[in-house]
Scaffold this motif. Structure first.
Motif, PDB file in Angstrom:
ATOM      1  N   UNK A  96     -90.693 -57.869 -40.403  1.00  0.00           N
ATOM      2  CA  UNK A  96     -90.318 -57.193 -39.020  1.00  0.00           C
ATOM      3  C   UNK A  96     -89.569 -55.895 -39.268  1.00  0.00           C
ATOM      4  N   UNK A  97     -88.624 -56.139 -40.370  1.00  0.00           N
ATOM      5  CA  UNK A  97     -87.795 -54.814 -40.506  1.00  0.00           C
ATOM      6  C   UNK A  97     -88.318 -53.743 -41.335  1.00  0.00           C
ATOM      7  N   UNK A  98     -89.653 -53.960 -41.788  1.00  0.00           N
ATOM      8  CA  UNK A  98     -90.277 -52.682 -42.623  1.00  0.00           C
ATOM      9  C   UNK A  98     -90.248 -53.094 -43.856  1.00  0.00           C
ATOM     10  N   UNK A  99     -89.509 -54.279 -44.250  1.00  0.00           N
ATOM     11  CA  UNK A  99     -89.423 -54.484 -45.825  1.00  0.00           C
ATOM     12  C   UNK A  99     -87.948 -54.442 -46.216  1.00  0.00           C
ATOM     13  N   UNK A 100     -87.826 -54.577 -47.576  1.00  0.00           N
ATOM     14  CA  UNK A 100     -86.364 -54.570 -48.172  1.00  0.00           C
ATOM     15  C   UNK A 100     -85.941 -53.179 -48.094  1.00  0.00           C
ATOM     16  N   UNK A 137     -79.616 -62.264 -43.693  1.00  0.00           N
ATOM     17  CA  UNK A 137     -80.730 -62.227 -42.823  1.00  0.00           C
ATOM     18  C   UNK A 137     -81.918 -62.753 -43.400  1.00  0.00           C
ATOM     19  N   UNK A 138     -82.140 -62.713 -44.799  1.00  0.00           N
ATOM     20  CA  UNK A 138     -83.368 -63.285 -45.233  1.00  0.00           C
ATOM     21  C   UNK A 138     -83.354 -64.808 -45.385  1.00  0.00           C
ATOM     22  N   UNK A 139     -82.130 -65.298 -45.502  1.00  0.00           N
ATOM     23  CA  UNK A 139     -81.916 -66.883 -45.276  1.00  0.00           C
ATOM     24  C   UNK A 139     -82.155 -67.297 -43.876  1.00  0.00           C
ATOM     25  N   UNK A 140     -81.690 -66.604 -42.978  1.00  0.00           N
ATOM     26  CA  UNK A 140     -81.968 -66.987 -41.734  1.00  0.00           C
ATOM     27  C   UNK A 140     -83.499 -66.622 -41.246  1.00  0.00           C
ATOM     28  N   UNK A 141     -84.155 -65.708 -41.531  1.00  0.00           N
ATOM     29  CA  UNK A 141     -85.345 -65.356 -41.042  1.00  0.00           C
ATOM     30  C   UNK A 141     -86.271 -65.252 -42.022  1.00  0.00           C
ATOM     31  N   UNK A 142     -86.230 -65.279 -43.171  1.00  0.00           N
ATOM     32  CA  UNK A 142     -87.335 -65.559 -44.279  1.00  0.00           C
ATOM     33  C   UNK A 142     -87.922 -64.152 -44.549  1.00  0.00           C
ATOM     34  N   UNK A 155     -76.041 -58.697 -37.410  1.00  0.00           N
ATOM     35  CA  UNK A 155     -76.370 -58.776 -36.034  1.00  0.00           C
ATOM     36  C   UNK A 155     -77.169 -57.455 -35.841  1.00  0.00           C
ATOM     37  N   UNK A 156     -76.956 -56.586 -36.439  1.00  0.00           N
ATOM     38  CA  UNK A 156     -77.696 -55.156 -36.269  1.00  0.00           C
ATOM     39  C   UNK A 156     -79.088 -55.369 -36.809  1.00  0.00           C
ATOM     40  N   UNK A 157     -79.214 -56.107 -37.956  1.00  0.00           N
ATOM     41  CA  UNK A 157     -80.450 -56.392 -38.469  1.00  0.00           C
ATOM     42  C   UNK A 157     -81.461 -57.269 -37.506  1.00  0.00           C
ATOM     43  N   UNK A 158     -80.695 -58.399 -36.918  1.00  0.00           N
ATOM     44  CA  UNK A 158     -81.403 -59.072 -35.701  1.00  0.00           C
ATOM     45  C   UNK A 158     -81.817 -58.253 -34.832  1.00  0.00           C
ATOM     46  N   UNK A 159     -81.064 -57.561 -34.007  1.00  0.00           N
ATOM     47  CA  UNK A 159     -81.459 -56.566 -33.139  1.00  0.00           C
ATOM     48  C   UNK A 159     -82.596 -55.743 -33.558  1.00  0.00           C
ATOM     49  N   UNK A 160     -82.576 -55.033 -34.662  1.00  0.00           N
ATOM     50  CA  UNK A 160     -83.792 -54.211 -34.965  1.00  0.00           C
ATOM     51  C   UNK A 160     -85.114 -54.983 -35.261  1.00  0.00           C
ATOM     52  N   UNK A 161     -84.901 -56.210 -35.767  1.00  0.00           N
ATOM     53  CA  UNK A 161     -85.942 -56.909 -36.237  1.00  0.00           C
ATOM     54  C   UNK A 161     -86.846 -57.400 -34.751  1.00  0.00           C
ATOM     55  N   UNK A 162     -86.047 -57.533 -33.961  1.00  0.00           N
ATOM     56  CA  UNK A 162     -86.794 -58.088 -32.432  1.00  0.00           C
ATOM     57  C   UNK A 162     -87.157 -56.645 -32.092  1.00  0.00           C
TER      58      UNK A 162
END
Ligand SMILES: Nc1nc2c(ncn2[C@@H]2O[C@H](COP(=O)(O)OP(=O)(O)OP(=O)(O)O)[C@@H](O)[C@H]2O)c(=O)[nH]1
Ligand SMILES: [Mg+2]
Length: 313
Positions: free
Chosen positions: A279-283, A268-273, A304-311
């Protein structure tokens, strides 16, 4: 097209070691992501077959020389071994002085050993996603997968995210590990190895100091071993036994679930920095989110779950 990925993954699943080079080529290519996803789907859930051992330590500590001896001992036991040697690409982390660097020696005719150098991860740190994926894929087929990384402190933490057992390798007279442990910079490794025991007293002193430091922290369980990798090698069988013993005490399904969670977050960090992380509230919040998921979820679905939550946030 993901046909080759499924095919190679299926061969690994059948423990066909000759599929390993093709698997690594796919994983390292930047253009075959569908194949890589298909490959990882084929081996999903099989990671517990093999074990992943992290070997990390400062430049020139003797990691590769040690691995030559340890790989030989494992092969005599009939265990298949893959080594992923992570080359530090940055000048900062260095490596043994040019020309002084040992390569891992093995019998090139032995098809149950695979040694592969891979590039280190980028700026966002640590193990390249390809190294994580490679460890995951190869541990379905090989009895033992080793990840060799250079550094101490940070690299130890990163390799611990992927490995069941972490051995930190230090050479006598270098106080790095001792200082890092005392300062709490380095997590206590599962096994501590002082190399170059043939140098005599200085190695014994290093071992004693490390033992004393660990005891003062209340860490009596950690094995501290002194080894020599030059003939006549010493301490190698003891190290093999210490690694086995550590593994016996592990709750492997739980360890592997944590590996998958850390892998999803790294992807996720590689994709979205760092922005995605915010956007997820931190590590910490992201890890908490992942920890609440069922342990059997695979990396792709956790990502996918992380990406959904970030959005959603
Ligand atoms: N005397 C002695 N020298 C050793 C021993 N093990 C390694 N060396 C020497 O130490 C140097 C570095 O060894 P490597 O095995 O390349 O160390 P490394 O930790 O893999 O180095 P990097 O991968 O560059 O970080 C080489 O010159 C080795 O020959 C040992 O047990 N005794
Ligand atoms: Mg090396």
């Amino acid at each position: 097209m993901a046909g080759e990925g499924s095919e190679v993954g299926a061969r690994l699943r059948e423990r066909d070691l000759s599929a390993a080079p093709a698997a690594l080529n796919l994983i390292e290519s930047t253009t075959r992501r569908d194949d890589v996803a298909a490959l990882l789907r084929e081996v999903a859930g099989l990671e517990q077959r093999g074990r992943v051992v992290g070997v990390t330590g400062p430049p020139g500590a003797g990691k590769s020389s040690l691995l030559s001896a340890v790989v030989g001992a494992w092969r005599r036991d009939g265990r298949s071994v893959a080594v992923l040697a992570v080359d530090p690409s940055s000048k900062r982390s260095g490596g043994a002085l040019l020309g002084d660097r040992a390569r891992i020696e093995f019998d090139p005719a032995d098809t149950a050993v695979l040694i592969r150098s891979t590039a280190a991860g980028g700026r966002l740190g640590g193990l390249a996603p390809a190294t994580r994926a490679a460890a995951q894929a190869l541990s379905a087929a090989f009895d033992i997968v080793v990840i060799e990384t250079v550094g101490v402190g940070q690299s130890e933490t990163e390799v611990a995210e992927v490995a069941d057992t972490v051995a930190v390798v230090v050479q006598p007279g270098s106080g790095d590990a001792l200082q890092f442990i005392k300062a709490g910079i380095m997590e206590v490794p599962d096994v501590l190895v002082v190399t170059k025991a043939d140098l005599g007293d200085v190695a014994l002193r290093a071992r004693r100091d490390l033992n004393a430091a660990l005891r003062s922290l209340g860490e009596r369980e950690t094995a501290v071993l002194a080894v020599s990798s030059v003939p006549p090698a010493r301490g190698i069988d003891e190290l093999v036994a210490a690694l086995d013993e550590h593994r016996t005490g592990l709750d492997l399904p739980a360890v592997r679930a944590d590996v998958r969670r850390a892998g999803a977050l790294a992807d996720f960090v590689v994709e979205h920095g760092e922005r995605g992380l915010r956007a997820l509230g931190g590590r910490r919040a992201a890890l908490k989110l992942l920890a609440d998921e069922p342990p059997e979820r695979d990396v792709a679905s956790l990502l996918e779950l992380l990406e959904e939550r970030a959005v959603a946030r």
